[in-house]
Write a protein that holds these residues in place. Structure first.
Motif, short mmCIF file in Angstrom:
data_model
loop_
_atom_site.label_atom_id
_atom_site.label_comp_id
_atom_site.label_asym_id
_atom_site.label_seq_id
_atom_site.Cartn_x
_atom_site.Cartn_y
_atom_site.Cartn_z
N ALA A 23 26.58 41.27 -41.36
CA ALA A 23 25.82 42.51 -41.64
C ALA A 23 24.57 42.57 -40.78
CB ALA A 23 25.46 42.58 -43.12
N ALA A 24 24.05 41.44 -40.34
CA ALA A 24 22.86 41.40 -39.47
C ALA A 24 23.24 40.85 -38.11
CB ALA A 24 21.77 40.56 -40.11
N LEU A 25 24.48 41.11 -37.69
CA LEU A 25 25.00 40.67 -36.39
C LEU A 25 24.76 39.18 -36.15
CD1 LEU A 25 24.06 43.77 -34.17
CD2 LEU A 25 26.22 43.27 -35.30
N ARG A 59 31.49 42.19 -35.89
CA ARG A 59 31.50 42.84 -34.57
C ARG A 59 30.50 42.24 -33.58
NH1 ARG A 59 27.48 46.67 -33.46
NH2 ARG A 59 26.18 47.24 -35.26
N ALA A 63 22.67 38.16 -32.75
CA ALA A 63 21.60 39.05 -32.27
C ALA A 63 20.26 38.32 -32.17
CB ALA A 63 21.49 40.27 -33.17
N GLY A 64 20.31 36.98 -32.00
CA GLY A 64 19.07 36.23 -31.81
C GLY A 64 18.34 36.00 -33.12
N GLN A 65 17.08 35.76 -33.01
CA GLN A 65 16.26 35.51 -34.20
C GLN A 65 16.32 36.69 -35.16
OE1 GLN A 65 14.35 32.84 -35.21
NE2 GLN A 65 13.88 34.05 -37.04
N ASP A 66 16.52 36.42 -36.45
CA ASP A 66 16.45 37.49 -37.44
C ASP A 66 14.99 37.93 -37.54
OD1 ASP A 66 15.98 38.86 -39.93
OD2 ASP A 66 18.00 38.24 -40.54
N LEU A 67 14.76 39.19 -37.18
CA LEU A 67 13.37 39.65 -37.10
C LEU A 67 12.78 39.93 -38.48
CD1 LEU A 67 13.73 41.86 -33.90
CD2 LEU A 67 12.81 39.53 -34.08
N THR A 76 5.68 31.51 -34.21
CA THR A 76 6.76 31.64 -33.24
C THR A 76 6.88 30.42 -32.34
OG1 THR A 76 6.56 34.01 -33.33
CG2 THR A 76 7.64 33.13 -31.39
N ALA A 109 17.91 35.16 -28.38
CA ALA A 109 18.31 33.75 -28.43
C ALA A 109 19.81 33.61 -28.65
CB ALA A 109 17.55 33.03 -29.55
N ILE A 129 22.34 40.73 -23.90
CA ILE A 129 21.05 41.43 -23.80
C ILE A 129 19.92 40.40 -23.89
CG2 ILE A 129 19.62 43.31 -24.69
CD1 ILE A 129 22.03 44.29 -26.29
N ASP A 140 13.88 32.69 -24.52
CA ASP A 140 13.81 31.32 -25.02
C ASP A 140 15.22 30.81 -25.27
OD1 ASP A 140 14.58 32.38 -27.48
OD2 ASP A 140 12.57 32.31 -28.34
O1 T3D Z 1 10.15 33.20 -34.02
C1 T3D Z 1 10.64 33.83 -33.10
O2 T3D Z 1 10.85 35.03 -33.17
C2 T3D Z 1 10.97 33.15 -31.82
C3 T3D Z 1 12.35 33.30 -31.40
C4 T3D Z 1 12.81 34.41 -30.79
C5 T3D Z 1 14.20 34.45 -30.33
C6 T3D Z 1 14.80 35.83 -30.25
O3 T3D Z 1 15.99 35.88 -30.37
S1 T3D Z 1 13.82 37.19 -30.03
C7 T3D Z 1 15.02 38.49 -29.94
C8 T3D Z 1 15.47 38.93 -31.30
N1 T3D Z 1 16.58 39.84 -31.23
C9 T3D Z 1 16.43 41.12 -30.91
O4 T3D Z 1 15.38 41.61 -30.60
C10 T3D Z 1 17.67 41.99 -31.01
C11 T3D Z 1 17.50 43.02 -32.09
N2 T3D Z 1 18.73 43.76 -32.28
C12 T3D Z 1 19.08 44.78 -31.47
O5 T3D Z 1 18.41 45.11 -30.52
C13 T3D Z 1 20.33 45.50 -31.85
O6 T3D Z 1 20.63 45.24 -33.19
C14 T3D Z 1 21.53 45.08 -30.96
C15 T3D Z 1 21.34 45.63 -29.54
C16 T3D Z 1 21.71 43.58 -30.92
C17 T3D Z 1 22.81 45.71 -31.54
O7 T3D Z 1 22.63 47.10 -31.70
P1 T3D Z 1 23.66 47.93 -32.58
O8 T3D Z 1 23.25 49.37 -32.46
O9 T3D Z 1 25.04 47.57 -32.18
O10 T3D Z 1 23.48 47.42 -34.07
P2 T3D Z 1 22.28 47.69 -35.06
O11 T3D Z 1 22.58 48.89 -35.90
O12 T3D Z 1 20.98 47.67 -34.35
O13 T3D Z 1 22.33 46.38 -35.96
C18 T3D Z 1 23.26 46.24 -37.05
C19 T3D Z 1 22.52 45.60 -38.18
O14 T3D Z 1 22.08 44.32 -37.78
C20 T3D Z 1 21.27 46.38 -38.56
O15 T3D Z 1 21.06 46.23 -39.94
P3 T3D Z 1 21.26 47.51 -40.93
O16 T3D Z 1 20.34 48.57 -40.46
O17 T3D Z 1 22.70 47.88 -40.78
O18 T3D Z 1 20.90 46.96 -42.29
C21 T3D Z 1 20.18 45.63 -37.82
O19 T3D Z 1 18.91 45.76 -38.40
C22 T3D Z 1 20.69 44.20 -37.96
N3 T3D Z 1 20.12 43.37 -36.90
C23 T3D Z 1 20.49 43.33 -35.62
N4 T3D Z 1 19.75 42.46 -34.96
C24 T3D Z 1 18.91 41.91 -35.85
C25 T3D Z 1 19.14 42.50 -37.10
N5 T3D Z 1 18.45 42.17 -38.18
C26 T3D Z 1 17.47 41.22 -38.01
N6 T3D Z 1 17.19 40.64 -36.84
C27 T3D Z 1 17.89 40.94 -35.74
N7 T3D Z 1 17.63 40.29 -34.58
#
Ligand code: T3D
Length: 258
Positions: A23-25, A59, A63-67, A76, A109, A129, A140
């Motif tokens: 649900a949170a990828l 699917r 999607a990396g770190q859960d924000l 961080t 990540a 991405i 990172d």
């Molecule tokens: O402490 C630290 O932070 C340090 C470490 C950092 C490492 C990192 O990984 S930083 C990068 C974190 N990741 C992101 O910024 C990616 C965020 N996600 C997105 O940009 C998009 O979700 C995607 C491009 C990956 C996919 O887009 P799409 O349109 O296919 O799906 P969506 O609708 O955005 O996501 C589906 C669900 O997953 C949605 O939840 P909902 O609304 O259906 O309840 C979305 O919020 C959730 N989700 C996706 N990515 C994350 C997430 N929830 C929490 N954290 C996420 N990273």
């Protein structure tokens, strides 16, 4: 009982781990990291495991770190040092080959976690991405080290600065990943690849990864000497004797070292 955040399956000598927060990828939470780490350690310690496949449920791949996770924005640097660095190093030190089976989006990540695996096999519909720049971070989980080595500085900086989606087919063309495969064939072809690697001399495969990684940090002469040292170690293993004997006896080898 709560659903496991990492599903663990064993198919012959192949251990398959599936990140399981669809649900949170499959974004990383502290709890998922703990389960993943335990599953990786268990695979490393299990002599019956000869290849590891990592994928995601639903699917997405990851999607990396859960924000939404509470550590984000507060600590961080510590999260990177205490969680992502050990995760990347754990993958890089696995005693068996590791395949990332990227079934869907791999972001932040999650993308670099995949890229740090030995072979990255992605579904045609998958995208990579470097999402960090969009939230004011830098790559990172090994991204700053891996990207320029995989695709060169120009592409690495382009991917990291724009944070644009890179389609799996382009990722393959660019040399970022090993193979892009039709979605419908991804699981079967990846598991066939894993079974093939599992039947090979996996100790030598892990040493190959180690030697190639180390060669990128030393000069040519030092790399040639390193090859000699590692080759000596490998030639002392039962797998080498078995490989040569099988060749000479015109039979299939049966490798057992790990
Ligand atoms: O402490 C630290 O932070 C340090 C470490 C950092 C490492 C990192 O990984 S930083 C990068 C974190 N990741 C992101 O910024 C990616 C965020 N996600 C997105 O940009 C998009 O979700 C995607 C491009 C990956 C996919 O887009 P799409 O349109 O296919 O799906 P969506 O609708 O955005 O996501 C589906 C669900 O997953 C949605 O939840 P909902 O609304 O259906 O309840 C979305 O919020 C959730 N989700 C996706 N990515 C994350 C997430 N929830 C929490 N954290 C996420 N990273």
């Amino acid at each position: 009982m709560a659903e496991p955040l990492v599903l663990i399956e064993t198919v012959g000598a192949v251990r398959k781990l599936t990140l399981n927060r669809p649900a949170a990828l499959n974004s990383f939470t502290a709890a998922m990291h703990r389960e993943l780490r335990a599953a990786l350690d268990a695979a490393a310690d299990d002599a019956g495991v000869r290849c590891l496949v990592i994928t995601g449920a639903g699917r997405g791949f990851c999607a990396g770190q859960d924000l939404n996770d509470s550590d984000v924005n507060t600590d961080t640097g510590a999260v990177v040092e205490k969680i992502y660095k050990p995760l990347a190093l754990r993958i890089a030190s696995m005693p068996v080959p590791v395949i990332a089976m990227v079934n869907g989006v791999a972001a932040g990540a999650g993308a670099n976690f995949a890229l740090g695996c030995d072979l990255v096999v992605a579904a045609k519909s998958a995208v990579f991405i470097q999402a960090f720049s969009k939230i004011g971070l830098v790559p990172d989980c090994g991204g700053t080290w891996l990207l320029p080595r995989l695709v060169g500085r120009a592409k690495a900086i382009g991917l990291a600065m724009t944070g644009d989606k890179l389609a799996a087919e382009d990722a393959e063309r660019m040399g970022l990943i090993w193979r892009c495969i039709d979605d419908a064939a991804l699981a079967d072809q990846t598991m066939a690849l894993a079974a093939k690697l599992a039947a090979m001399p996996v100790k030598a495969l892990a040493a190959t990864r180690r030697t190639i990684d180390e060669s990128m940090m030393i000069d040519y002469a030092a790399a040639l000497s390193l090859e000699g040292r590692v080759q000596q170690q490998m030639s002392e293993q039962a797998d080498f004797r078995e490989g040569v004997a099988a060749f000479l006896e015109k039979r299939a080898p049966k490798f057992g070292d790990r």
